[in-house]
Structures are given as C-alpha cells and as structure tokens.
Design an enzyme around this catalytic site. Structure first.
Site, PDB file in Angstrom:
ATOM      1  N   HIS A  75      -4.349   2.038  -2.923  1.00 15.48           N
ATOM      2  CA  HIS A  75      -5.534   1.171  -2.884  1.00 15.48           C
ATOM      3  C   HIS A  75      -6.496   1.432  -4.045  1.00 15.48           C
ATOM      4  CE1 HIS A  75      -4.492  -0.615   0.894  1.00 15.48           C
ATOM      5  NE2 HIS A  75      -4.596   0.507   1.569  1.00 15.48           N
ATOM      6  N   ASP A 104       4.132  -0.065   2.623  1.00 14.80           N
ATOM      7  CA  ASP A 104       2.983   0.292   3.449  1.00 14.80           C
ATOM      8  C   ASP A 104       2.512  -0.958   4.198  1.00 14.80           C
ATOM      9  OD1 ASP A 104       0.670   2.680   3.435  1.00 14.80           O
ATOM     10  OD2 ASP A 104      -0.128   0.689   3.865  1.00 14.80           O
ATOM     11  N   HIS A 114      -0.387  -1.934   4.667  1.00 17.64           N
ATOM     12  CA  HIS A 114      -1.514  -2.523   3.944  1.00 17.64           C
ATOM     13  C   HIS A 114      -1.081  -2.868   2.518  1.00 17.64           C
ATOM     14  CE1 HIS A 114      -3.288   0.308   6.941  1.00 17.64           C
ATOM     15  NE2 HIS A 114      -4.064  -0.742   7.178  1.00 17.64           N
ATOM     16  N   ASP A 149       2.975   3.230   8.118  1.00 14.31           N
ATOM     17  CA  ASP A 149       2.049   2.697   9.113  1.00 14.31           C
ATOM     18  C   ASP A 149       2.463   1.338   9.654  1.00 14.31           C
ATOM     19  OD1 ASP A 149       1.568   1.859   6.524  1.00 14.31           O
ATOM     20  OD2 ASP A 149      -0.558   2.391   6.522  1.00 14.31           O
TER      21      ASP A 149
END
Length: 363
Positions: free
Chosen positions: A135, A172, A174, A259
């Site tokens: 990120h 991931d 996200h 995740d």
C-alpha cells in the site's frame, strides 16, 4: 518428472528485527504473525530445507528509486519522535521505536532475495517482512505499510540491468495501490491484482490499466465478496497465467497476502489453504515454463493459524514437497455454498485488450 526436492534451492528471508515494528494493542498487523508462521515452518522441518537470507537495510539510493526524498524525510522524523512515543501516520499505520529500521531491513531484505534469484544463486525465495509494503505509494505510508518492498526490489533490478521484464502478481485481498501507482507508467513491469472490491483502499477498478507506453500492463480483477478457491483459480487460469505467458517476465514478484482466507477477520472472501497451494502450483508451473524466478513477499493476512498454514503450503510448493493436511480446513458448509460467478468479469478484462503483445520466448 519434477526436480528432486534435495536439489531445489529456496531462500527464506526472516529476521527477528522485523518484530521490533510494534503496533497498538488489538492491531491486526502484529509481531505474532511472524512468530506463528515461523513456528509452523519449524515444526514441519522446513527451516532446515531452505537457504537463509539475511536482511540488510535498503540504501537511501534504493529507497529513492520509488519513494520521494520528502517522504523518506517524514518517515525519519516520525522515527525520531517514535523513540519517546508511538506515532500515528493515519488511523491504521503507526511508527514505533523499531519501525523505521524494520521497514528499511524489510525492503533491503526483499531486494537481496530478488537479487539472489536474479543472479541464479537460488531458484526462488519466500520473504517474511514486517511491516508489509504494497500500500505504500511513492510519497505516502498507508494501510499498515511504510515502504514498498516489492517496488524497491523491482526498481533496483531494472536499474542494475539484472532484469528487463518483471511481473508482480498480487493476491492480497486488498488492492496494492502503492505498487500500481509506482509502476503506472512503467512498460517493463506487469502488475496483476485480484482483490475484493469495493474495499480498502478503494482503488483497483477494472478500467485502471496503466498509462502511455505502459497501457495494458496493469490488470485488475476486482472481485465481489464471497469468492473462494473456484473463482480465484478461474481468474488465474483464464487471465493471470495467459498474461504472464504473453509478457514473459524473467521473475515473478508475488505479493502474498493471505487475508482472502475464509478465516481472516478483515475481509469477506473464502479462500482455503488448499486454494493457496493451488495458486502456488500454478505460479510454479508458469515460472518453470518461462524459466522465471519467483520471490514471494508476505503482505496481509490476520488470522494467525490461517496465514501460517497458507505460508507453509506455498513454501511446500517451492520446495517440491507433497501436500500437507491443513488443520484449518475448508469454510463451514463449503459444499453447500455457491460462489459468485466471475465469468463476466473475466470477459470484461479480455474486452479491454489488456494482454500485452507477445515477444520472443526466452531461449
């Protein structure tokens, strides 16, 4: 026939100093993530089968290939303040007394792992850094991330001439907004992400495909909640593997967030350990086909047992080990649950013409 496990050379990056990055109580990104992963790998005897990769701090020059000088200066100031009290950079991202060193070690360690793969010293590597990285943008820390480890490694490989084409595969849950942003204009890097959408950080729309000479080298697969092994593997089989074959990178840099696991407390996908193993098997197969190295880099994943076993499954694939029984198991009532249909999403990706032109296969 496959290569005998005894001759497979797999590196593992781990360092106790990654645990010095401390977060507030109840924060999901905590040192215990690494403690649990390493305990599962040790119990399986896998730590004896890998080549240790030691973390070294990334140089200022390497960090500045992807992060602005002003941003790095802000992190240094936060580090100074954090020696007396923890500093919040945003609602989720914190700097403690050991965080800035841990981040530099993480970026430098991932870079070292990638260089060793690029130079043929090892065939693949699995990196266990903290804090995570995907990120972090060129000028902003966010989403638990301070510096972008995969971006630092990729930029240095390009700069040194160790690689001329690279691919980042980000599974991931996200979207890796930082990695996408950093390489938005870079035609030598293929960025592929499949992620829950809409969800944090709000980026990763289908239409985000790169710019200029890099148009088409970003492929986003924004998935609805509830996707499990079937939907993810369909995306790999019908979009991601064909894209890798067409782009023909010399290395796969894999943002391995766990995740999307059905037990993860922060998301709503339904992948199992078996699904992660199947993903790793597909990536290993296409990497062998392309004669490309593989470097896995841990990103998210916040159920301790789930991420530890998902890590083990991926490392088992790299080592050529037979599948291990996963104690976490499948989602409850998995046999009775129907997954969202991602066929129309895949068709829309194809309609965008994102599969980049073929080039001559490596000799």
């Amino acid at each position: 026939m496959g290569v005998a496990p005894s001759v497979i050379k797999v590196g593992l990056l781990r360092d106790a100093r990654f645990r010095d990055h401390e977060t507030p109580p109840q924060h999901p990104e905590r040192p215990q993530r690494l403690v649990t992963i390493e305990a599962v790998l040790e119990a399986a005897g896998l730590l004896e089968r890998v080549i240790a990769i030691n973390a070294v701090e990334a140089s200022e020059e390497a960090l500045r290939r992807v992060h602005t000088a002003a941003f790095l200066a802000r992190l240094a100031r936060a580090d100074t303040a954090a020696q007396s009290r923890q500093v919040a950079l945003d609602a989720d991202t914190f700097v403690s007394a050991g965080s800035w060193r841990a981040a530099r070690l993480a970026s430098g360690g991932v870079l070292r792992a990638a260089e060793r793969v690029a130079h043929g010293e090892i065939e693949s590597a699995f990196c266990l850094p903290r804090p995570p990285g995907h990120h972090a943008t060129g000028d902003r820390a966010m989403g638990f991330c301070l510096t972008n480890h995969i971006a630092v490694a990729a930029a240095q490989l390009f700069a040194s001439g160790a690689a001329d084409r690279l691919a980042v595969v980000d599974f991931d849950v996200h979207h890796g907004n930082g990695t996408q942003e950093i390489f938005w204009d870079e035609p030598r890097l293929l960025y592929v992400s499949l992620h829950q959408f809409p969800y944090y950080p709000g980026t990763g729309r289908l239409e985000e495909t790169g710019r200029g000479a890099a148009a088409g080298t970003t492929i986003n697969l924004p998935l609805p909640a509830g996707c499990g092994d079937g939907a993810y593997l369909q995306c790999f089989d019908e979009v991601i593997l064909p894209a890798l074959r067409r782009f023909q990178p010399s290395m796969l840099l894999i943002s391995a967030g766990f995740d999307a696991h059905w037990r993860d407390p922060l998301a709503a996908q339904s992948l199992s350990g078996d699904g992660y193993r199947a993903i790793a098997q597909r990536l290993a197969y296409v990497a062998a086909e392309l004669r490309a190295g593989q470097v896995y880099v841990l990103e998210g994943g916040y159920d301790l047992e789930a991420i530890a076993w998902a890590t083990r499954h991926c490392l088992d694939v790299l080592l050529g080990n037979p599948p291990a029984a996963d104690p976490v198991g499948l989602p409850p009532a998995a046999a009775d649950r129907s997954e969202p249909d991602v066929t129309s999403l895949i068709e829309r990706v194809r309609a965008l013409g994102q599969l980049v032109p073929l080039r001559k296969a490596p000799a």
